[in-house]
Motif scaffolding. Structure first.
Motif, PDB file in Angstrom:
ATOM      1  N   ASN A 222      29.364 109.174  64.046  1.00 17.27           N
ATOM      2  CA  ASN A 222      29.377 108.997  62.677  1.00 17.27           C
ATOM      3  C   ASN A 222      28.502 110.191  62.247  1.00 17.27           C
ATOM      4  OD1 ASN A 222      30.980 106.922  61.931  1.00 17.27           O
ATOM      5  ND2 ASN A 222      29.292 105.390  62.344  1.00 17.27           N
ATOM      6  N   ASN A 261      33.956  96.377  57.253  1.00 19.89           N
ATOM      7  CA  ASN A 261      32.845  97.442  57.152  1.00 19.89           C
ATOM      8  C   ASN A 261      31.656  96.716  56.986  1.00 19.89           C
ATOM      9  OD1 ASN A 261      35.583  98.845  55.615  1.00 19.89           O
ATOM     10  ND2 ASN A 261      34.168 100.140  56.396  1.00 19.89           N
ATOM     11  N   CYS A 283      44.097 105.599  62.029  1.00 22.37           N
ATOM     12  CA  CYS A 283      43.820 106.307  63.188  1.00 22.37           C
ATOM     13  C   CYS A 283      44.300 107.799  63.256  1.00 22.37           C
ATOM     14  CB  CYS A 283      44.091 105.595  64.471  1.00 22.37           C
ATOM     15  SG  CYS A 283      43.885 106.063  65.943  1.00 22.37           S
ATOM     16  N   CYS A 305      36.759 108.874  66.693  1.00 17.38           N
ATOM     17  CA  CYS A 305      36.390 109.234  65.096  1.00 17.38           C
ATOM     18  C   CYS A 305      35.544 108.272  64.686  1.00 17.38           C
ATOM     19  CB  CYS A 305      37.703 109.321  64.406  1.00 17.38           C
ATOM     20  SG  CYS A 305      38.430 107.875  64.143  1.00 17.38           S
ATOM     21  N   HIS A 307      36.437 105.381  62.958  1.00 20.71           N
ATOM     22  CA  HIS A 307      36.773 104.851  61.801  1.00 20.71           C
ATOM     23  C   HIS A 307      36.906 102.957  62.391  1.00 20.71           C
ATOM     24  CE1 HIS A 307      38.535 103.665  58.234  1.00 20.71           C
ATOM     25  NE2 HIS A 307      39.736 103.279  58.959  1.00 20.71           N
ATOM     26  N   ASN A 310      33.727 101.443  62.673  1.00 22.24           N
ATOM     27  CA  ASN A 310      33.251 101.056  61.456  1.00 22.24           C
ATOM     28  C   ASN A 310      33.558 100.105  60.499  1.00 22.24           C
ATOM     29  OD1 ASN A 310      31.386 103.350  62.041  1.00 22.24           O
ATOM     30  ND2 ASN A 310      32.585 104.822  60.787  1.00 22.24           N
TER      31      ASN A 310
END
Lengths: 437, 93
Positions: A222, A261, A283, A305, A307, A310
């Motif tokens: 991140n 999130n 993705c 990544c 994502h 997260n």
């Protein structure tokens, strides 16, 4: 106020909080001095600062002289000399030196610590601070030369603090909050940041580099301290095994029992959570899918990544085989333009005493850059000039496909004769047996 | 190693330091007509030494007051104390 400042006043009329209002507030505080502070630099320093700034707006040019020979004994950094070129008109800022204070790891501090620093600065400086500079230091703005040693003495003896880096030094190492608060941290960023700060005190305080050099430590991809974009050596936490999955929690996200999130977008109603739209289809390597109601990940395609982790932190967690990825050569856009870091180490363990990182990565790179770097050339620029291949040779690393930034462009790695079986020589007669002229 | 040997090594270093100091000061004075502030690389070149070796001498010369730092904030340079325009402007009364 001592000076009329119509141009600065106009800056206060915008929609944003204005530094001009802050300065005026501080000027007023010093003028009233309700705490009875025995100011060691002119009481009206902030008023003169406003005055010189107004004059600069009017003239369209600066009234600061840049740099100087001030510093504390034995240190070549941490103090940046500032002198005003209109000292008669603005005596309060005739000297207005900046001091950099090495910020605590993860910028973790108590209000008591901040209060102590501010009290010191109210007494011996302007009271104006910058929390924090781009590198992360706590910045004290504006004091006079005789105060420098006094401040340094009090900082180091009473508050157990040191000055940060400036000039052609190792700059104050900087890290994310790491394992102290964050479950995604793949290594102890504060431990390594502190260790390197101690280990490289000479590089931090006594300049002998061609230019600045920055370390930054991000616990996970991140990249909360943006090490990949603004540090010459960027350490980013990663893992080699699989993302850990809790299928029950995946279902709880799908069923709306757990807000995605971590609930951070709960300010308005975004409708029900859609795992396809919000996770799987986003993705970047398309390595996720649903099968028989279960979330599947092809981990070897995952590029970390972050994502999916997260969005669904309770269902997906970082793997257990952890270490760092090291990138080299990032910098902000001075001289040769902005540059992101290039990958030089895909994975390395980051455990004390970090010998492998120090001896195989940092020190060979410094030796190379100190010898080959031109004056004011950052590591990234030297890498561009001499090539990534040279840096790999210096460190003794083999080229790796993961170092390719994009196919057919960067980097070019050329084979050397001794790396190829049989070298460049060949038997021409034997070749001609199969190939016509 | 016998303590005396260590002592002689230290002496050897001290000799090198004196030699290097003279070499560096002379080198810098020769160039001082055109400039008074020098990059670290310039010093290493005059000393004909690898940067890390040069740094040891330079650090000691700073401590001994034969050299001084100059910093713009982003770049650091070195000079002989008292030389250059800025020294006059900045040496505090």
């Amino acid at each position: 106020m001592k000076h009329e400042t119509p141009l600065l006043d106009q800056l206060e009329s915008g929609p944003w909080p204005s530094f001009v209002s802050d300065l005026k507030q501080q000027a007023e505080k010093r003028a009233k001095n309700e705490e009875g502070i025995d100011f060691q630099i002119p009481q009206d320093v902030v008023e003169d600062l406003l005055g010189v700034l107004e004059l600069s707006f009017k003239d369209g040019e600066t009234h600061w002289k840049h740099g100087g020979i001030v510093g504390v004994f034995g240190y070549g950094g941490g103090v940046i000399g500032r002198y005003c070129d209109q000292p008669e008109q603005f005596p309060g800022v005739a000297h207005f030196h900046t001091m950099r204070v090495n910020h605590p790891g993860g910028k973790f501090y108590t209000t008591k610590y901040l209060r102590e620093l501010c009290e010191l600065w109210d007494l011996r400086g302007s009271g104006l601070t910058n929390m924090h500079g781009s590198t992360g230091d706590i910045i004290f703005l504006g004091t006079t030369t005789p105060q420098l040693e006094e401040i340094f003495y009090e900082m180091t003896h009473k508050h157990n603090q040191d000055l940060g880096g400036s000039g052609s030094n190792l700059r104050t190492p900087s890290d994310c909050i790491g394992q102290a608060r964050c479950e995604w941290a793949c290594y102890d960023t504060q431990a390594i940041c502190y260790d390197f700060t101690q280990e490289y005190q000479d590089e931090l305080h006594r300049p002998a580099f061609p230019y600045k050099f920055k370390f930054k430590f991000d616990g996970c991809p991140n990249c909360c301290v943006a090490s990949i974009a603004r540090s010459d050596l960027s350490f980013i936490g990663t893992w080699r095994d699989d993302i850990k999955m809790d299928q029950e929690a995946v279902q709880a996200y799908i069923g709306g029992e757990i807000p995605p999130n971590g609930g951070s977008h709960s300010g308005r109603d975004w409708g029900p959570f859609d795992i396809n739209k919000e996770v799987i289809n986003l993705c970047p390597t398309q390595c996720m899918w649903m099968e028989d109601g279960k979330l599947m990940i092809d981990n070897k395609e995952c590029t970390r990544c972050m994502h999916c982790i997260n969005v669904m932190p309770r269902a997906l967690r970082i793997g257990d085989d952890r270490g760092v990825t090291i990138m080299a050569g990032a910098k902000a856009p001075i001289l040769d333009g902005a540059q992101m870091g290039s990958l030089i180490v895909p994975f390395m363990r980051a455990e004390p005493p970090y010998t492998e990182i120090k001896e195989k990565v940092i020190e060979p790179i410094w030796d190379w850059w100190m010898e080959e770097g031109k004056n004011r050339e950052r590591l990234g620029e030297l890498m561009k000039r001499q090539g990534l291949q040279r840096l790999l040779e210096v460190c003794g690393f083999d080229p790796d496909p993961r170092m390719v930034q994009e196919p057919r462009s960067n980097p070019y790695i050329f084979w050397k004769e001794d790396e190829v079986e049989g070298g460049w020589e060949r038997d021409v007669d034997k070749f001609r047996e199969k190939h016509q002229r | 190693m016998h303590p005396l040997h260590i002592f002689s090594e230290v002496l050897q270093m001290a000799l090198d330091y004196e030699e290097s100091k003279t070499k560096l000061i002379e080198g810098l004075k020769k160039k001082s007509k055109s400039k008074t502030k020098f990059y670290f690389n310039d010093l290493a070149k005059i000393l004909e030494a690898k940067p890390r070796e040069a740094k040891k001498v330079v650090n000691r010369m700073i401590i001994d007051g034969h050299l001084e730092y100059w910093s713009s904030g982003s770049t650091s340079m070195y000079g002989i104390p008292g030389m250059g325009k800025q020294a006059a402007a900045e040496h505090e009364d």
